[in-house]
Design a protein around this motif. Sequence first.
Motif, PDB file in Angstrom:
ATOM      1  N   UNK A 169       0.850  -1.209   0.000  1.00  0.00           N
ATOM      2  CA  UNK A 169       0.000   0.000   0.000  1.00  0.00           C
ATOM      3  C   UNK A 169       0.875   1.244   0.000  1.00  0.00           C
ATOM      4  N   UNK A 170       0.483   2.214  -0.794  1.00  0.00           N
ATOM      5  CA  UNK A 170       1.270   3.451  -0.864  1.00  0.00           C
ATOM      6  C   UNK A 170       1.228   4.182   0.472  1.00  0.00           C
ATOM      7  N   UNK A 171       2.301   4.820   0.844  1.00  0.00           N
ATOM      8  CA  UNK A 171       2.293   5.642   2.058  1.00  0.00           C
ATOM      9  C   UNK A 171       1.497   6.907   1.757  1.00  0.00           C
ATOM     10  N   UNK A 172       1.111   7.611   2.807  1.00  0.00           N
ATOM     11  CA  UNK A 172       0.340   8.840   2.616  1.00  0.00           C
ATOM     12  C   UNK A 172       1.183   9.851   1.857  1.00  0.00           C
ATOM     13  N   UNK A 173       2.504   9.822   2.092  1.00  0.00           N
ATOM     14  CA  UNK A 173       3.384  10.737   1.378  1.00  0.00           C
ATOM     15  C   UNK A 173       3.295  10.516  -0.131  1.00  0.00           C
ATOM     16  N   UNK A 174       3.313   9.238  -0.511  1.00  0.00           N
ATOM     17  CA  UNK A 174       3.268   8.953  -1.937  1.00  0.00           C
ATOM     18  C   UNK A 174       1.891   9.264  -2.531  1.00  0.00           C
ATOM     19  N   UNK A 175       0.852   9.033  -1.744  1.00  0.00           N
ATOM     20  CA  UNK A 175      -0.487   9.347  -2.242  1.00  0.00           C
ATOM     21  C   UNK A 175      -0.632  10.834  -2.531  1.00  0.00           C
ATOM     22  N   UNK A 176      -0.037  11.662  -1.667  1.00  0.00           N
ATOM     23  CA  UNK A 176      -0.171  13.110  -1.836  1.00  0.00           C
ATOM     24  C   UNK A 176       0.744  13.670  -2.903  1.00  0.00           C
ATOM     25  N   UNK A 177       1.682  12.868  -3.369  1.00  0.00           N
ATOM     26  CA  UNK A 177       2.809  13.475  -4.045  1.00  0.00           C
ATOM     27  C   UNK A 177       3.266  12.628  -5.226  1.00  0.00           C
ATOM     28  N   UNK A 178       2.264  12.129  -5.980  1.00  0.00           N
ATOM     29  CA  UNK A 178       2.570  11.118  -6.980  1.00  0.00           C
ATOM     30  C   UNK A 178       3.621  11.470  -7.996  1.00  0.00           C
ATOM     31  N   UNK A 179       3.407  12.579  -8.752  1.00  0.00           N
ATOM     32  CA  UNK A 179       4.323  12.883  -9.851  1.00  0.00           C
ATOM     33  C   UNK A 179       5.717  13.201  -9.348  1.00  0.00           C
ATOM     34  N   UNK A 180       5.791  13.950  -8.269  1.00  0.00           N
ATOM     35  CA  UNK A 180       7.107  14.332  -7.764  1.00  0.00           C
ATOM     36  C   UNK A 180       7.813  13.121  -7.168  1.00  0.00           C
ATOM     37  N   UNK A 181       7.048  12.178  -6.634  1.00  0.00           N
ATOM     38  CA  UNK A 181       7.665  10.954  -6.100  1.00  0.00           C
ATOM     39  C   UNK A 181       8.319  10.158  -7.222  1.00  0.00           C
ATOM     40  N   UNK A 182       7.633  10.061  -8.345  1.00  0.00           N
ATOM     41  CA  UNK A 182       8.234   9.336  -9.474  1.00  0.00           C
ATOM     42  C   UNK A 182       9.485  10.051  -9.978  1.00  0.00           C
ATOM     43  N   UNK A 183       9.420  11.369 -10.050  1.00  0.00           N
ATOM     44  CA  UNK A 183      10.605  12.132 -10.461  1.00  0.00           C
ATOM     45  C   UNK A 183      11.741  11.933  -9.452  1.00  0.00           C
TER      46      UNK A 183
END
Lengths: 123, 123, 123, 123
Positions: free
Chosen positions: B1-15
């Motif tokens: 399951x994605x962390x809340x950080x990743x849920x809020x911050x999808x595009x920047x997380x991939x970058x």
Amino acid sequence: MATSKEQNNGDLTRLRDAIREFTRERDWDQFHTPKNLAISVSIEAAELLEQFQWLQTGVTSELGERRLTDVRHEMADVLVYLIRLADKLDINLVASAWEKLELNRAKYPADKVKGDSRKYDEY
Amino acid sequence: MATSKEQNNGDLTRLRDAIREFTRERDWDQFHTPKNLAISVSIEAAELLEQFQWLQTGVTSELGERRLTDVRHEMADVLVYLIRLADKLDINLVASAWEKLELNRAKYPADKVKGDSRKYDEY
Amino acid sequence: MATSKEQNNGDLTRLRDAIREFTRERDWDQFHTPKNLAISVSIEAAELLEQFQWLQTGVTSELGERRLTDVRHEMADVLVYLIRLADKLDINLVASAWEKLELNRAKYPADKVKGDSRKYDEY
Amino acid sequence: MATSKEQNNGDLTRLRDAIREFTRERDWDQFHTPKNLAISVSIEAAELLEQFQWLQTGVTSELGERRLTDVRHEMADVLVYLIRLADKLDINLVASAWEKLELNRAKYPADKVKGDSRKYDEY
């Protein structure tokens, strides 16, 4: 249906809209020429740098709690002006970053530059 | 399951992940102290500003096609270093921007500053 | 007898000596690595730029009395760090400026660039 | 008879005159609004900083001969734009630096800040 731009750029699109609204409410759009926004990105970047001015490396243990908060807010300021500038020039920031990463991969081949920080033009 | 950080911050997380990989492949992590990354944000912001140095306002018609591409790439450089710095300091950029927007709403009440660009401390 | 360096560089030499003394009295020399001083020049330059952020052109009538004083002090800060950096690297600032002017004369021949602000590399 | 301004500011006055002439010959005065010159100081300061971006401290032995020359030229660029901006705003740079040094003496009393790099506002 969401445009492809919005699909690729969810979080920044929501921020962009909130910044637009913030600007509109204050009637500040008149000041937001691309040139003024580029100036603003630069000023905020320097305020971010100021937090590290006399530190050794600026790792979190050296920064401390209070300064880390200041750093976070200065980084936010840079991002906000960057998003605003992208909005005014109709630029997709996230797509541009992916594109630039590709260019950098070609410019700095991993096997040639490994562990070396010299700039491309010095090779 | 994605962390809340990743849920809020999808595009920047991939970058962020792609930038991490880019850095690891070149063994450049050793140069990426927070202080050096803050310096880099500032340098790239100035390269962005340089595109507007002698222009009137920098609207797209004044920029022209070629310079707009340069602007896009310089903005990408600022964003990439900003993301990298956030990564090293474990900062959520998008959450920080939302937080700063809230602070700015309080600092610059719309009814007081409408159409006025003076800084808060001049009021 | 004065050295040739001092003969060429009277006012800045006196300032350099006063800045040395100011630094010595505060035991701040330990922080004045060339890198930190270059950072400081950049930060002060951005504080100078901040005075013009939302202005049209920044001519004295637009600046006003109070802001002109702030501009003067920010310019002083840039100069002071520049002199300090030159001192640490044993650079003669005035001689370097004359040398650079000569280089610029060759790089931008008056008859080719008259009235045109494009950078050399665009020609 | 020389004015008091020229007596106090010999070397920079000669540079100022040469920069005026350089600008006039190229018909570039039209671009030299104070705002554009402040932008230029900032851009050149960042180019100076770029020379130190990945270095430890930037002492001469780490810089090396070639990079030291580049540093000298970037410092010259900062000084040239600073002198040009001072000229446009009728500011005496050297007198301003002396005045700022006095203000800094009062702001950072030697016995209070000795060996401590924290900013005044943190005391």
